[in-house]
Design an enzyme around this catalytic site. Structure first.
Site, PDB file in Angstrom:
ATOM      1  N   ASP A 162       0.872  -1.163   0.000  1.00  0.00           N
ATOM      2  CA  ASP A 162       0.000   0.000   0.000  1.00  0.00           C
ATOM      3  C   ASP A 162       0.919   1.225   0.000  1.00  0.00           C
ATOM      4  O   ASP A 162       2.078   1.120   0.402  1.00  0.00           O
ATOM      5  CB  ASP A 162      -0.887  -0.020   1.249  1.00  0.00           C
ATOM      6  CG  ASP A 162      -1.810   1.185   1.310  1.00  0.00           C
ATOM      7  OD1 ASP A 162      -2.359   1.557   0.274  1.00  0.00           O
ATOM      8  OD2 ASP A 162      -1.952   1.743   2.409  1.00  0.00           O
ATOM      9  N   ASP A 193      -6.994  -0.929   4.564  1.00  0.00           N
ATOM     10  CA  ASP A 193      -6.786  -1.948   3.530  1.00  0.00           C
ATOM     11  C   ASP A 193      -6.939  -3.349   4.122  1.00  0.00           C
ATOM     12  O   ASP A 193      -6.290  -4.288   3.689  1.00  0.00           O
ATOM     13  CB  ASP A 193      -5.412  -1.772   2.875  1.00  0.00           C
ATOM     14  CG  ASP A 193      -4.298  -1.600   3.907  1.00  0.00           C
ATOM     15  OD1 ASP A 193      -4.555  -1.843   5.100  1.00  0.00           O
ATOM     16  OD2 ASP A 193      -3.187  -1.231   3.513  1.00  0.00           O
TER      17      ASP A 193
END
Length: 797
Positions: free
Chosen positions: A484, A693
């Site tokens: 990420d 996430d």
């Protein structure tokens, strides 16, 4: 609880803080009118109101229907069959609702009806089975010391038997046997019988009990084989001694039990070494704390502290609680939790963790968490859970061990029948005993879990918390690693660089504000909504508003959509905040002026947050982020290990292309959470911040989350990285690969050892004593190989 940005209330009288109960001339208030002595107390009060602290665990926690829970510490268990026997008998005890017994943890977790049963009766029930048990408020039985004492006594007796036996055998071999000395031989044989009894009682009975437990379970194991072999040899010797014919094998039986007990001692030491990371973590939390009161400081047990109380920590002392600093500044050693040797400077308003050390500062800390609720307590709990959760390769080893026992029994039976037919009963029995001993799957059962446990402890010392040992196995097999971006490859906190709005807002219900819709008023709306979010961008926006002393309000409704944005009801409007794609999906139009400004910001590298209501986007917020200094080196190291790298981000494609040039690896931009998951199907690791996430972390082969000071137990990842340093990732890949290499080495050795050993034993080329010695040496080999994990260099080394 809604906080206001109100100034200190002017007062000429002493006012008592509603949280820590100290007095002050300059109190602060919140919207409810509660009075506080400092900003830290006010912030802690808000945290406690939004997320009440977990209660301190008591000896018994009574449920809604009169049930109670208790954890007993057990002793005397030799194998998983012992744990099964204890749990099965406890489940059958009237009043017990559920019972789970862990051989690894040496604990029993029970739920029972307090109206029918009490803790003392449960303890008595366990002791009636021949095992030790201790209640939570009692000192556990020191099994290690007790076993060591029995091992010493047994060793002396075995040494006596071996010396006497060697003399008798030497007499026969050298031709010194005469009728005149026969009485002396019988006397020494009687002494061997007498000295073998303590060995059988002190060391043999636990093995016999474990063997019988496995037979009751209809799953014979290593202890069943040992019990059958040794007690058969002893019984045969007693019969031959009484009848005056045949060989005596007292020395063989006692030596077998002694060698097996040595193996168990080694296993106990290995278990102790594997759990030292958990023990070290929990032992570093002080059991006493100094409470700051209006009159004088006083020392109290940490177990009596409650969230909101003020604690004093002097230079060189460890923090006894998690909390926020009310007064003080100085360097703090956080290596216990993060593995990072460099101290971190902490100031008023910042959070500190239990177990960390104040190096040079004197602090007053407002307690936010105590005991199991602290970060250290959560980590300890996660490590304990990791030991309970067995990896696929551990389960495979268990299955192989389970198959080895009936195979060994079958082979021993075949060997006995063949040798009994050709060479007589005693020879057949000795050959069968050798087969049983050499085929014991001791090394096979020890090889895998020990290596994984030691690796788990090594990771914890470097600030990496594994939720299960299976995470190491999966990490060693990954071929791709995805990152990420925000908060993972970039530093936190992000910074608000620009705010751009339309000049007026005719849709706001507050008509006084609609005449001049300034950036600060726009920021108040966005920050009030984002105050309920945990996303790094949201925190940056809220911090910006607080720095400007903008008064925030609480939205009537709030909903976060991971990877997209948030929706809230604020001032009777449906406020939408997020990406441009999210605005379009929610039916909000984007004015041309805002679109042009957003493109300009993206070209300069800013992350753009859109916000609007009433079918229209009313403003933009531009945020800047800085890449971590170690990122390029980490990428190079991972690529050198044969891994394919990539970045998965919700940023728009324009920003993704810019980041791809900076990082030199593929950046897949403008992805929704579902689209991220499509990249993580096969042997892929995902590294993110653990909150926004979560679906991607859960979908990956193995998920790694940067902690960022959040609750370590809440993330959806398999691995929690406690330190703000990506360089731990290549190190962790090396650790996982080294661990699995040693696991495969140990399993390979155990297989080859059993294959060769069983062949020699069935051919009659290995005496039972040598078979037992070979079994112990095999365990020593796999233990020594596994213990090499303790020499695997820590990240700081």
């Amino acid at each position: 609880m809604i906080l206001t940005a109100s100034a200190p209330v002017k007062s000429k009288t002493l006012v008592t803080c509603s949280l820590c109960e100290l007095t002050t001339y300059h109190p602060l208030t919140n919207k409810q009118g509660d009075v506080f002595c400092c900003p830290s107390c006010r912030e802690v009060a808000a945290l406690l109101a939004e997320a009440p602290a977990l209660p301190i665990k008591q000896e018994q926690a009574k449920g809604a229907e009169g049930s109670a829970e208790i954890i007993l510490t057990l002793g005397g268990m030799w194998c998983s069959s012992c744990a099964w026997l204890v749990s099965e008998q406890l489940r059958r005890t009237p009043g017990v609702v559920s019972a789970e017994v862990s051989f690894i943890q040496k604990q029993a977790n029970l739920t029972y009806d307090a109206s029918l049963l009490d803790a003392r009766k449960i303890k008595k029930r366990v002791r009636s089975l021949g095992y030790q048990a201790a209640l939570p408020n009692e000192k556990p039985f020191d099994e290690e010391e007790s076993f060591y004492t029995r091992l010493l006594i047994g060793g002396v007796m075995v040494l006596h038997d071996m010396i006497v036996g060697a003399g008798i055998y030497g007499r026969e071999l050298l031709g010194w046997a005469t009728p005149e000395t026969a009485w002396l031989v019988h006397f020494f044989q009687l002494m061997m019988l007498v000295t073998s009894l303590p060995v059988l009682i002190l060391l043999g009975l636990p093995i016999l009990r474990a063997g019988l437990a496995s037979l009751l379970r209809l799953q014979p194991n290593i202890h069943t084989l040992i019990a059958i072999g040794t007690f058969s040899a002893f019984a045969l010797s007693v019969r031959n001694f009484i009848s005056g014919s045949g060989g005596l094998y007292f020395d063989t039986a006692t030596m077998l039990i002694f060698l097996v007990s040595i193996g168990h001692w080694l296993e106990m030491q290995a278990h102790k070494s594997s759990s030292k990371a958990v023990a070290r973590l929990l032992e570093q939390i002080p059991d006493k704390a100094i409470i700051v009161t209006g009159k004088r400081d006083r020392s109290v047990p940490v177990s009596e502290l409650k969230p909101g109380q003020r604690v004093r920590v002097r230079p060189g002392e460890r923090f006894p609680v998690d909390g926020l600093i009310a007064i003080g500044e100085g360097d703090v050693d956080e290596s216990l939790l993060t593995g990072e040797p460099r101290p971190v400077t902490h100031r008023e308003g910042q959070a500190v963790k239990a177990g960390t050390i104040s190096l040079d500062g004197s602090f007053e800390v407002i307690t936010t968490a105590v005991g199991d609720s602290t970060a250290a307590g959560q980590i300890g709990r996660l490590l304990h859970e990791a030991l309970w959760n067995r990896s696929p390769i551990e389960r495979l080893a268990d299955k192989l061990s389970a198959w080895m026992t009936p195979i060994a029994l079958a082979l021993a039976t075949i060997a006995f029948l063949i040798w009994n037919y050709f060479s007589g009963f005693e020879t057949g029995l000795l050959v069968a005993l050798s087969v049983l001993l050499i085929a014991c799957p001791c090394a096979l059962g020890l090889a895998t879990p020990l290596t994984l446990w030691l690796a788990l402890g090594r990771a914890a010392e470097s600030g990496v918390i594994l939720r299960s040992t299976a995470a190491l196995e999966r990490l060693a097999s990954v071929k791709k690693v995805f990152f990420d971006k925000t908060g993972t490859l970039t530093k936190l906190p992000m910074q608000v660089l620009d705010i751009f709005t339309l000049e007026s807002d005719s849709s706001l219900s507050n008509k006084k504000e609609s005449s001049s819709f300034t950036p600060d008023k726009f920021l108040r709306i966005v920050a009030s909504v984002e105050n309920a979010s945990e996303h790094p961008m949201a925190k940056a926006i809220v911090d910006c508003a607080r720095a400007k002393k903008i008064k925030l309000s609480k939205p009537a409704e709030f909903k976060a959509l991971p990877g997209m944005g948030v929706i809230a009801k604020f001032d009777n409007n449906k406020v939408v905040i997020g990406s441009a794609r999210f605005m379009s999906a929610q039916g909000l139009t984007l004015p041309v002026r805002l679109k042009k400004q957003a493109e300009a910001w993206k070209d300069s590298g800013q992350v753009v947050v859109y916000a609007g209501w009433g079918g229209k986007v009313f403003g933009l917020i531009g945020l800047g982020e800085t890449i971590r200094s170690e990122v390029n080196e980490v990428m190079t190291q991972l690529q050198s290990r044969g891994l394919t790298l990539g970045v998965l981000t919700g940023d728009e494609k324009q920003a993704g292309a810019r980041w791809q040039k900076i990082l030199g690896i593929p950046v897949h931009a403008s992805l929704s959470p579902d689209e991220k998951m499509s990249y993580l199907l096969d042997d892929a690791a995902m590294i993110g911040d653990g909150i926004n996430d979560g679906p991607a972390l859960a979908a990956a082969t193995v998920g790694l989350a940067m902690n960022h000071g959040t609750d370590v137990a809440r993330t959806a990842s398999d691995i929690v990285l406690m330190r703000e340093d990506l360089s731990v990732i290549p190190w962790l890949v090396d650790l996982s690969r080294e661990t699995m290499k040693r696991v495969h080495q140990n399993l390979g050795w155990a297989f080859i050892y059993n294959l060769i050993g069983i062949g020699l034993a069935m051919a009659g080329l290995m005496q039972p004593v040598f078979a037992a010695l070979a079994m112990v040496l095999s365990s020593v080999f796999v233990t020594a190989n596994a213990m090499k994990m303790n020499k695997f260099p820590l990240l700081k080394e």
